[in-house]
Scaffold this motif. Structure first.
Motif, PDB file in Angstrom:
ATOM      1  N   PRO A  33       0.824  -1.215   0.000  1.00  0.00           N
ATOM      2  CA  PRO A  33       0.000   0.000   0.000  1.00  0.00           C
ATOM      3  C   PRO A  33       0.861   1.270   0.000  1.00  0.00           C
ATOM      4  O   PRO A  33       1.971   1.283   0.534  1.00  0.00           O
ATOM      5  N   VAL A  34       0.316   2.319  -0.589  1.00  0.00           N
ATOM      6  CA  VAL A  34       1.019   3.600  -0.657  1.00  0.00           C
ATOM      7  C   VAL A  34       1.376   4.087   0.751  1.00  0.00           C
ATOM      8  O   VAL A  34       2.462   4.617   0.974  1.00  0.00           O
ATOM      9  N   SER A  35       0.475   3.880   1.705  1.00  0.00           N
ATOM     10  CA  SER A  35       0.734   4.350   3.075  1.00  0.00           C
ATOM     11  C   SER A  35       2.010   3.737   3.650  1.00  0.00           C
ATOM     12  O   SER A  35       2.759   4.406   4.367  1.00  0.00           O
ATOM     13  N   TYR A  36       2.270   2.476   3.327  1.00  0.00           N
ATOM     14  CA  TYR A  36       3.488   1.804   3.807  1.00  0.00           C
ATOM     15  C   TYR A  36       4.718   2.397   3.123  1.00  0.00           C
ATOM     16  O   TYR A  36       5.738   2.661   3.765  1.00  0.00           O
ATOM     17  N   LEU A  37       4.614   2.638   1.830  1.00  0.00           N
ATOM     18  CA  LEU A  37       5.731   3.233   1.094  1.00  0.00           C
ATOM     19  C   LEU A  37       5.994   4.662   1.583  1.00  0.00           C
ATOM     20  O   LEU A  37       7.151   5.079   1.691  1.00  0.00           O
ATOM     21  N   TRP A  39       5.499   5.679   4.582  1.00  0.00           N
ATOM     22  CA  TRP A  39       6.158   5.546   5.884  1.00  0.00           C
ATOM     23  C   TRP A  39       7.672   5.467   5.682  1.00  0.00           C
ATOM     24  O   TRP A  39       8.436   6.117   6.391  1.00  0.00           O
ATOM     25  N   PHE A  40       8.101   4.679   4.703  1.00  0.00           N
ATOM     26  CA  PHE A  40       9.534   4.594   4.409  1.00  0.00           C
ATOM     27  C   PHE A  40      10.068   5.936   3.939  1.00  0.00           C
ATOM     28  O   PHE A  40      11.187   6.324   4.283  1.00  0.00           O
ATOM     29  N   GLN A  41       9.280   6.665   3.162  1.00  0.00           N
ATOM     30  CA  GLN A  41       9.717   7.971   2.684  1.00  0.00           C
ATOM     31  C   GLN A  41       9.988   8.906   3.863  1.00  0.00           C
ATOM     32  O   GLN A  41      10.964   9.641   3.866  1.00  0.00           O
ATOM     33  N   ARG A  42       9.126   8.857   4.867  1.00  0.00           N
ATOM     34  CA  ARG A  42       9.292   9.718   6.051  1.00  0.00           C
ATOM     35  C   ARG A  42      10.430   9.249   6.950  1.00  0.00           C
ATOM     36  O   ARG A  42      11.116  10.059   7.569  1.00  0.00           O
ATOM     37  N   ASN A  43      10.601   7.936   7.057  1.00  0.00           N
ATOM     38  CA  ASN A  43      11.537   7.378   8.040  1.00  0.00           C
ATOM     39  C   ASN A  43      12.832   6.847   7.449  1.00  0.00           C
ATOM     40  O   ASN A  43      13.704   6.422   8.183  1.00  0.00           O
ATOM     41  N   GLY A  44      12.920   6.831   6.129  1.00  0.00           N
ATOM     42  CA  GLY A  44      14.129   6.362   5.463  1.00  0.00           C
ATOM     43  C   GLY A  44      13.938   5.007   4.818  1.00  0.00           C
ATOM     44  O   GLY A  44      13.516   4.055   5.486  1.00  0.00           O
ATOM     45  N   PHE A  45      14.210   4.960   3.526  1.00  0.00           N
ATOM     46  CA  PHE A  45      14.144   3.699   2.800  1.00  0.00           C
ATOM     47  C   PHE A  45      15.331   2.836   3.198  1.00  0.00           C
ATOM     48  O   PHE A  45      16.389   3.361   3.545  1.00  0.00           O
ATOM     49  N   PRO A  46      15.175   1.509   3.154  1.00  0.00           N
ATOM     50  CA  PRO A  46      16.329   0.637   3.424  1.00  0.00           C
ATOM     51  C   PRO A  46      17.457   0.939   2.431  1.00  0.00           C
ATOM     52  O   PRO A  46      17.211   1.423   1.330  1.00  0.00           O
ATOM     53  N   LYS A  47      18.646   0.628   2.823  1.00  0.00           N
ATOM     54  CA  LYS A  47      19.805   0.830   1.946  1.00  0.00           C
ATOM     55  C   LYS A  47      19.802  -0.214   0.836  1.00  0.00           C
ATOM     56  O   LYS A  47      19.205  -1.273   0.961  1.00  0.00           O
ATOM     57  N   GLY A  48      20.463   0.105  -0.249  1.00  0.00           N
ATOM     58  CA  GLY A  48      20.673  -0.860  -1.314  1.00  0.00           C
ATOM     59  C   GLY A  48      19.500  -1.009  -2.260  1.00  0.00           C
ATOM     60  O   GLY A  48      18.642  -0.135  -2.387  1.00  0.00           O
ATOM     61  N   LYS A  49      19.469  -2.162  -2.919  1.00  0.00           N
ATOM     62  CA  LYS A  49      18.498  -2.427  -3.984  1.00  0.00           C
ATOM     63  C   LYS A  49      17.062  -2.374  -3.479  1.00  0.00           C
ATOM     64  O   LYS A  49      16.187  -1.819  -4.137  1.00  0.00           O
ATOM     65  N   LEU A  50      16.790  -2.942  -2.294  1.00  0.00           N
ATOM     66  CA  LEU A  50      15.429  -2.929  -1.768  1.00  0.00           C
ATOM     67  C   LEU A  50      14.921  -1.498  -1.621  1.00  0.00           C
ATOM     68  O   LEU A  50      13.795  -1.191  -2.013  1.00  0.00           O
ATOM     69  N   MET A  57       8.717   2.179  -6.464  1.00  0.00           N
ATOM     70  CA  MET A  57       7.318   1.772  -6.373  1.00  0.00           C
ATOM     71  C   MET A  57       6.454   2.924  -5.889  1.00  0.00           C
ATOM     72  O   MET A  57       5.348   3.135  -6.403  1.00  0.00           O
ATOM     73  N   LEU A  58       6.948   3.701  -4.951  1.00  0.00           N
ATOM     74  CA  LEU A  58       6.207   4.864  -4.470  1.00  0.00           C
ATOM     75  C   LEU A  58       6.006   5.875  -5.591  1.00  0.00           C
ATOM     76  O   LEU A  58       4.901   6.376  -5.797  1.00  0.00           O
ATOM     77  N   VAL A  59       7.054   6.147  -6.352  1.00  0.00           N
ATOM     78  CA  VAL A  59       6.960   7.091  -7.469  1.00  0.00           C
ATOM     79  C   VAL A  59       5.944   6.593  -8.497  1.00  0.00           C
ATOM     80  O   VAL A  59       5.108   7.358  -8.990  1.00  0.00           O
ATOM     81  N   ILE A  60       5.992   5.311  -8.804  1.00  0.00           N
ATOM     82  CA  ILE A  60       5.057   4.727  -9.772  1.00  0.00           C
ATOM     83  C   ILE A  60       3.620   4.895  -9.292  1.00  0.00           C
ATOM     84  O   ILE A  60       2.747   5.350 -10.031  1.00  0.00           O
TER      85      ILE A  60
END
Length: 76
Positions: A33-37, A39-50, A57-60
């Motif tokens: 869900p967008v809400s989960y993505l 959350w990562f935008q606010r708190n920091g996406f994991p490092k690397g490929k993931l 995916m959020l941009v899409i």
């Protein structure tokens, strides 16, 4: 002027790779869900490929580009 062409292998990972941890563990990235993505935008996406995949995916999703993934999903 050269048109940007997304990397099909990268896009394929969005419809095949599953979230490896957290609340949505084992959910395919394109089904998060967008809400989960966000959350990562606010708190920091994991490092690397993931992190790159989740951010893409959020941009899409935010730009109404899910249609880009439909042919890949159908070819699975």
């Amino acid at each position: 002027m050269e048109m940007f062409q997304p990397d099909p292998q990268f896009l394929r990972q969005l419809v095949e790779m599953k979230m490896p941890f957290g609340k949505y563990k084992d959910v395919v990235l394109c089904d998060l869900p967008v809400s989960y993505l966000e959350w990562f935008q606010r708190n920091g996406f994991p490092k690397g490929k993931l992190g790159m995949l989740l951010e893409t995916m959020l941009v899409i999703k935010m730009n109404g580009l899910m249609y880009l993934l439909e042919p890949i999903r159908k070819s699975k």
